[in-house]
Design a protein around this motif. Structure first.
Motif, PDB file in Angstrom:
ATOM      1  N   PRO A   2      15.651  10.932   8.003  1.00 15.56           N
ATOM      2  CA  PRO A   2      15.663  12.367   7.738  1.00 15.56           C
ATOM      3  C   PRO A   2      14.310  12.999   7.416  1.00 15.56           C
ATOM      4  N   LEU A   3      13.336  12.225   6.975  1.00 17.32           N
ATOM      5  CA  LEU A   3      12.102  12.853   6.487  1.00 17.32           C
ATOM      6  C   LEU A   3      10.843  12.060   6.813  1.00 17.32           C
ATOM      7  N   ASP A   4       9.808  12.778   7.225  1.00 17.59           N
ATOM      8  CA  ASP A   4       8.472  12.198   7.334  1.00 17.59           C
ATOM      9  C   ASP A   4       7.773  12.452   6.001  1.00 17.59           C
ATOM     10  N   LEU A   5       7.459  11.398   5.271  1.00 12.77           N
ATOM     11  CA  LEU A   5       6.849  11.570   3.940  1.00 12.77           C
ATOM     12  C   LEU A   5       5.353  11.870   4.039  1.00 12.77           C
ATOM     13  N   GLY A   6       4.793  11.711   5.225  1.00 12.75           N
ATOM     14  CA  GLY A   6       3.396  12.097   5.452  1.00 12.75           C
ATOM     15  C   GLY A   6       2.369  11.260   4.690  1.00 12.75           C
ATOM     16  N   SER A  49       3.295   7.169  10.203  1.00 12.49           N
ATOM     17  CA  SER A  49       3.321   7.613   8.810  1.00 12.49           C
ATOM     18  C   SER A  49       4.569   7.014   8.172  1.00 12.49           C
ATOM     19  N   THR A  50       4.712   7.224   6.878  1.00  7.15           N
ATOM     20  CA  THR A  50       5.848   6.637   6.167  1.00  7.15           C
ATOM     21  C   THR A  50       7.064   7.550   6.248  1.00  7.15           C
ATOM     22  N   ARG A  51       8.226   6.974   6.508  1.00  3.08           N
ATOM     23  CA  ARG A  51       9.459   7.757   6.672  1.00  3.08           C
ATOM     24  C   ARG A  51      10.476   7.416   5.603  1.00  3.08           C
ATOM     25  N   LEU A  52      11.303   8.410   5.261  1.00  2.18           N
ATOM     26  CA  LEU A  52      12.488   8.158   4.454  1.00  2.18           C
ATOM     27  C   LEU A  52      13.596   7.750   5.410  1.00  2.18           C
ATOM     28  N   ILE A  53      14.300   6.675   5.082  1.00  3.52           N
ATOM     29  CA  ILE A  53      15.422   6.249   5.913  1.00  3.52           C
ATOM     30  C   ILE A  53      16.690   6.218   5.063  1.00  3.52           C
ATOM     31  N   ILE A  97      17.452  14.155  -0.732  1.00  6.31           N
ATOM     32  CA  ILE A  97      16.625  14.469   0.444  1.00  6.31           C
ATOM     33  C   ILE A  97      16.072  15.894   0.330  1.00  6.31           C
ATOM     34  N   ASN A  98      16.931  16.831  -0.089  1.00  4.33           N
ATOM     35  CA  ASN A  98      16.476  18.224  -0.211  1.00  4.33           C
ATOM     36  C   ASN A  98      15.427  18.380  -1.313  1.00  4.33           C
ATOM     37  N   ASP A  99      15.606  17.648  -2.424  1.00  7.77           N
ATOM     38  CA  ASP A  99      14.614  17.694  -3.499  1.00  7.77           C
ATOM     39  C   ASP A  99      13.267  17.151  -3.009  1.00  7.77           C
ATOM     40  N   LEU A 100      13.323  16.076  -2.221  1.00  3.51           N
ATOM     41  CA  LEU A 100      12.093  15.491  -1.679  1.00  3.51           C
ATOM     42  C   LEU A 100      11.405  16.457  -0.719  1.00  3.51           C
ATOM     43  N   LYS A 101      12.205  17.141   0.103  1.00 10.15           N
ATOM     44  CA  LYS A 101      11.653  18.152   1.026  1.00 10.15           C
ATOM     45  C   LYS A 101      10.874  19.199   0.243  1.00 10.15           C
ATOM     46  N   GLU A 102      11.441  19.588  -0.903  1.00  5.99           N
ATOM     47  CA  GLU A 102      10.828  20.609  -1.750  1.00  5.99           C
ATOM     48  C   GLU A 102       9.498  20.101  -2.325  1.00  5.99           C
ATOM     49  N   VAL A 103       9.448  18.805  -2.665  1.00  6.15           N
ATOM     50  CA  VAL A 103       8.208  18.219  -3.183  1.00  6.15           C
ATOM     51  C   VAL A 103       7.135  18.196  -2.089  1.00  6.15           C
ATOM     52  N   LEU A 104       7.562  17.895  -0.851  1.00  2.00           N
ATOM     53  CA  LEU A 104       6.615  17.775   0.266  1.00  2.00           C
ATOM     54  C   LEU A 104       6.091  19.133   0.712  1.00  2.00           C
ATOM     55  N   ARG A 138       0.795  -1.229   0.000  1.00  4.23           N
ATOM     56  CA  ARG A 138       0.000   0.000   0.000  1.00  4.23           C
ATOM     57  C   ARG A 138       0.829   1.282   0.000  1.00  4.23           C
ATOM     58  N   ILE A 139       2.077   1.214   0.474  1.00  2.41           N
ATOM     59  CA  ILE A 139       2.903   2.423   0.525  1.00  2.41           C
ATOM     60  C   ILE A 139       3.385   2.828  -0.872  1.00  2.41           C
ATOM     61  N   LEU A 140       3.558   1.834  -1.745  1.00  2.00           N
ATOM     62  CA  LEU A 140       4.201   2.066  -3.045  1.00  2.00           C
ATOM     63  C   LEU A 140       3.477   3.104  -3.904  1.00  2.00           C
ATOM     64  N   LYS A 141       2.172   2.979  -3.999  1.00  3.46           N
ATOM     65  CA  LYS A 141       1.446   3.867  -4.911  1.00  3.46           C
ATOM     66  C   LYS A 141       1.468   5.324  -4.428  1.00  3.46           C
ATOM     67  N   ASP A 142       1.682   5.517  -3.137  1.00  7.62           N
ATOM     68  CA  ASP A 142       1.806   6.883  -2.601  1.00  7.62           C
ATOM     69  C   ASP A 142       3.239   7.414  -2.702  1.00  7.62           C
ATOM     70  N   THR A 143       4.205   6.497  -2.813  1.00 11.44           N
ATOM     71  CA  THR A 143       5.613   6.912  -2.863  1.00 11.44           C
ATOM     72  C   THR A 143       6.006   7.400  -4.259  1.00 11.44           C
TER      73      THR A 143
END
Ligand code: PRT
Ligand code: MG
Length: 213
Positions: A90-94, A183-187, A204-211, A15-20
């Motif tokens: 480093p990140l909570d993907l929410g 919630s789902t985390r980046l590790i 990681i910084n690019d992902l932060k920008e997306v979030l 279930r996490i994949l389609k949101d990632t």
């Protein structure tokens, strides 16, 4: 085995994949195979410097911990159970938000029982939770459908995830104690963070920008 110089990302199947995937797409990272149908487990992406591993949700921390993947995506529940050794978070993907709870029959009196039987796939989390209350419990390890256990007297209560609460309600159970918000985390692998510092930090910084644009 040929070495891969780029970044290897362990993605939790299910279930996490389609949101990632929608979080990675703005970074130019899209699988070149259809993940629903491919039998490949190492999946190249539209970026030559990034490849994906499709792993079981519960295995994602293991791949990252041992450096088989540089970074990964995993539920906080899985990380709590795994222990998180050698991992940086480093990140909570929410995404895939839910709650980890003790659940049982409606109005079940948790304190009324001397020795509680607890069925769960989160045996470490459950042991810690009840130990913090000074309680010894009998833990019964299950791999799924925990909700069944109290219905057939395999256990008094369960420790499981709840989202809408529909599954508990359908089985005449209810949440009794809240353990954690999930919630789902980046590790990230701590060693890779040093050896591939520039590339991983950029990702990681690019992902932060997306979030949070
Ligand atoms: O099969 P495997 O052991 O590899 O893993 P899995 O089956 O646990 O993986 P999967 O794909 O189901 O996804 C697991 C991850 O999704 C978890 O680790 C969580 O981080 C996240 N997640 C978010 C959930 C839920 N919400 C969720 N509701 N995982 C499972 N559920 C289940 C819950 O266990 C319960 O049986 O859904 C049911 C409850 O849902 P409601 O809406 O009826 O309350
Ligand atoms: Mg499953």
């Amino acid at each position: 085995m040929a070495t891969f110089e780029g970044i290897t990302i362990a993605l939790s199947k299910g279930r996490i994949l389609k949101d990632t995937l929608p979080l990675l797409a703005p970074l130019g990272i899209e699988p070149t195979e259809n993940l629903d149908t491919t039998r490949k487990l190492i999946i190249p992406t539209t970026r030559a410097d990034v490849r994906l591993l499709a792993v079981r949700a519960t295995d994602a921390p293991t791949y990252v911990q041992h450096g088989a993947a540089d970074i990964g995506v995993a539920g906080k529940d899985v990380l709590m159970e795994h222990g998180g050794e050698g991992l940086y978070e480093p990140l909570d993907l929410g995404i895939a938000k839910c709650q980890l709870v003790v659940a049982g029959p409606k109005d079940f009196d948790l304190s009324g029982r001397q020795r509680l039987k607890v069925a769960t796939k989160y045996v470490n989390v459950a042991r810690r939770h009840f130990a913090a209350e000074g309680r010894h419990v009998d833990l019964i390890k299950l791999y799924g459908s925990m909700e069944l256990a109290p219905l057939v007297d395999l256990a008094d209560v369960i420790v499981d995830l709840v989202d809408t609460g529909n599954t508990l309600r359908a089985n005449d159970l209810e949440p009794l104690v809240h353990i954690a918000d999930i919630s789902t985390r980046l590790i990230a692998n701590r060693a890779a963070l040093k050896t591939k510092h520039t590339a991983i930090t950029a990702l990681i910084n690019d992902l932060k920008e997306v979030l949070a644009p």
